[in-house]
Design an enzyme around this catalytic site. Structure first.
Site, PDB file in Angstrom:
ATOM      1  N   CYS A 111     -54.960  -5.415 -24.233  1.00 13.78           N
ATOM      2  CA  CYS A 111     -54.435  -4.968 -24.598  1.00 13.78           C
ATOM      3  C   CYS A 111     -54.461  -5.620 -26.890  1.00 13.78           C
ATOM      4  O   CYS A 111     -55.906  -5.711 -26.531  1.00 13.78           O
ATOM      5  CB  CYS A 111     -53.392  -5.057 -24.262  1.00 13.78           C
ATOM      6  SG  CYS A 111     -52.534  -3.045 -26.181  1.00 13.78           S
ATOM      7  N   HIS A 214     -53.524  -2.576 -18.681  1.00 16.74           N
ATOM      8  CA  HIS A 214     -52.139  -3.725 -18.293  1.00 16.74           C
ATOM      9  C   HIS A 214     -52.185  -4.079 -17.492  1.00 16.74           C
ATOM     10  O   HIS A 214     -50.935  -3.241 -16.601  1.00 16.74           O
ATOM     11  CB  HIS A 214     -50.581  -2.961 -18.908  1.00 16.74           C
ATOM     12  CG  HIS A 214     -51.079  -3.049 -20.400  1.00 16.74           C
ATOM     13  ND1 HIS A 214     -49.887  -3.628 -21.364  1.00 16.74           N
ATOM     14  CD2 HIS A 214     -51.143  -1.688 -21.418  1.00 16.74           C
ATOM     15  CE1 HIS A 214     -50.438  -4.165 -22.788  1.00 16.74           C
ATOM     16  NE2 HIS A 214     -50.980  -2.159 -22.554  1.00 16.74           N
ATOM     17  N   GLU A 216     -50.851  -6.795 -16.866  1.00 16.83           N
ATOM     18  CA  GLU A 216     -49.737  -7.928 -15.932  1.00 16.83           C
ATOM     19  C   GLU A 216     -48.030  -6.957 -15.913  1.00 16.83           C
ATOM     20  O   GLU A 216     -47.840  -6.942 -15.022  1.00 16.83           O
ATOM     21  CB  GLU A 216     -49.294  -8.521 -17.224  1.00 16.83           C
ATOM     22  CG  GLU A 216     -48.476  -7.396 -18.400  1.00 16.83           C
ATOM     23  CD  GLU A 216     -49.902  -6.465 -19.611  1.00 16.83           C
ATOM     24  OE1 GLU A 216     -49.082  -5.942 -20.267  1.00 16.83           O
ATOM     25  OE2 GLU A 216     -50.996  -6.108 -18.725  1.00 16.83           O
TER      26      GLU A 216
END
Length: 236
Positions: A111, A214, A216
Site C-alpha cells: 500500500c 493488502h 496482510e
C-alpha cells in the site's frame, strides 16, 4: 524452517500522531510468520549508524501502510487533497531503502509501501484518486478488508505472474493515492481495470517488490497472498 535459522525481517512502524505512539497491524507480522520468517518492528529513526546496523542485522524489510507520502518526496507541492503525512517515516524509509538496495536486501512494499518505493525512485503519485483519477473501480473498500473488491491483470513474464501462475487476480483495496508516473527503475507487474499500476518490481535486484493491495488482511483466506509472503521470506 524448523531447524534452520529463520530470516529476520524488519517492519517499518506505523505512526499514530494523536496517541503519540508506534503501532503495528498483526497481519503484517502473521503473514511473515506463517511463511517462516521472524518479524520485528523497527524504531522510527533517522540515525545513520542505527539504520546501518539494522540493515546489517535484518535479512529483509517490509515497508508497511500508513500516512500519505509527503509530496516533496516526488517533487510536487502538497494540495488540500493530500491526507496526513509522516515526514519522519519518509526520511527513515529514504535512508533505509537506499541502504537495503545497496546491500541487495529483499524489500516488500504494501500500500503506502508501493507509493513510497515509486516516489523514492523517481516516480510520482496521484494525491487523491477520486478527484484526480476518477473511475468505476472501487479502490477504497469499507469493511471485510480480507475480501476482494476488484481484479488486477498480472502482466505476462513478470515475477508475480510467474509466481502465481495466472493472468487475473482478485484483490482487496484500501487507498486513495496511487502511482501516477512509474519510477524509471521499476517495472509494472499488475494493473487495475482503470490502468492504475498495482504491483511493481525492480529488475536486477534479488527481491524488490511492492503491491497496492493488502495481503496482510487477506493471507488467511488467499493462497495467492500467502505465496507473495512466501516469495518474500524465501528471498530473505
Amino acid at each position: 524452517m524448523e531447524n534452520a535459522k529463520r530470516p529476520l525481517i524488519g517492519l517499518v512502524p506505523l505512526m499514530d500522531y494523536q496517541r503519540a505512539s508506534y503501532w503495528m497491524l498483526p497481519g503484517y507480522m502473521e503473514g511473515i510468520q506463517q511463511a517462516g520468517g521472524v518479524p520485528v518492528m523497527l524504531p522510527l529513526t533517522q540515525d545513520p549508524a542505527a539504520l546501518e546496523q539494522l540493515v546489517r542485522t535484518c535479512d529483509g524489510f517490509l515497508l508497511t501502510g500508513g500516512q500519505d507520502v509527503e509530496p516533496s518526496v516526488y517533487g510536487a507541492a502538497q494540495t488540500a487533497l493530500c491526507g496526513e503525512t509522516s515526514p519522519q517515516r519518509d526520511a527513515m524509509e529514504t535512508a533505509l531503502l537506499a541502504l537495503a538496495r545497496a546491500q541487495d536486501k529483499p524489500v516488500l512494499g504494501i500500500c503506502r509501501g508501493i507509493q513510497f518505493l515509486n516516489a523514492a525512485l523517481g516516480g510520482t503519485l496521484w494525491q487523491d484518486l477520486p478527484v484526480e483519477y476518477p473511475s468505476e473501480v472501487n479502490h477504497h473498500q469499507t469493511g471485510a478488508y480480507e475480501a476482494p473488491i476488484h481484479t488486477v491483470r498480472l502482466l505476462p513474464g513478470t515475477p508475480l505472474a510467474e509466481l502465481l501462475g495466472k493472468d487475473t487476480l482478485p484483490v482487496n483495496s484500501y487507498h486513495h493515492q496511487a502511482i501516477h508516473t512509474l519510477a524509471p527503475g521499476l517495472t509494472a507487474m499488475a494493473t487495475a481495470p482503470d490502468g492504475i499500476v498495482e504491483a511493481v518490481y525492480e529488475p536486477g535486484k534479488r527481491f524488490v517488490w511492492a503491491v497496492q493491495w493488502h495481503p496482510e488482511f487477506s493471507w488467511k483466506v488467499s493462497e495467492d497472498s500467502r505465496n507473495i509472503f512466501a516469495a518474500f521470506v524465501g528471498a530473505c
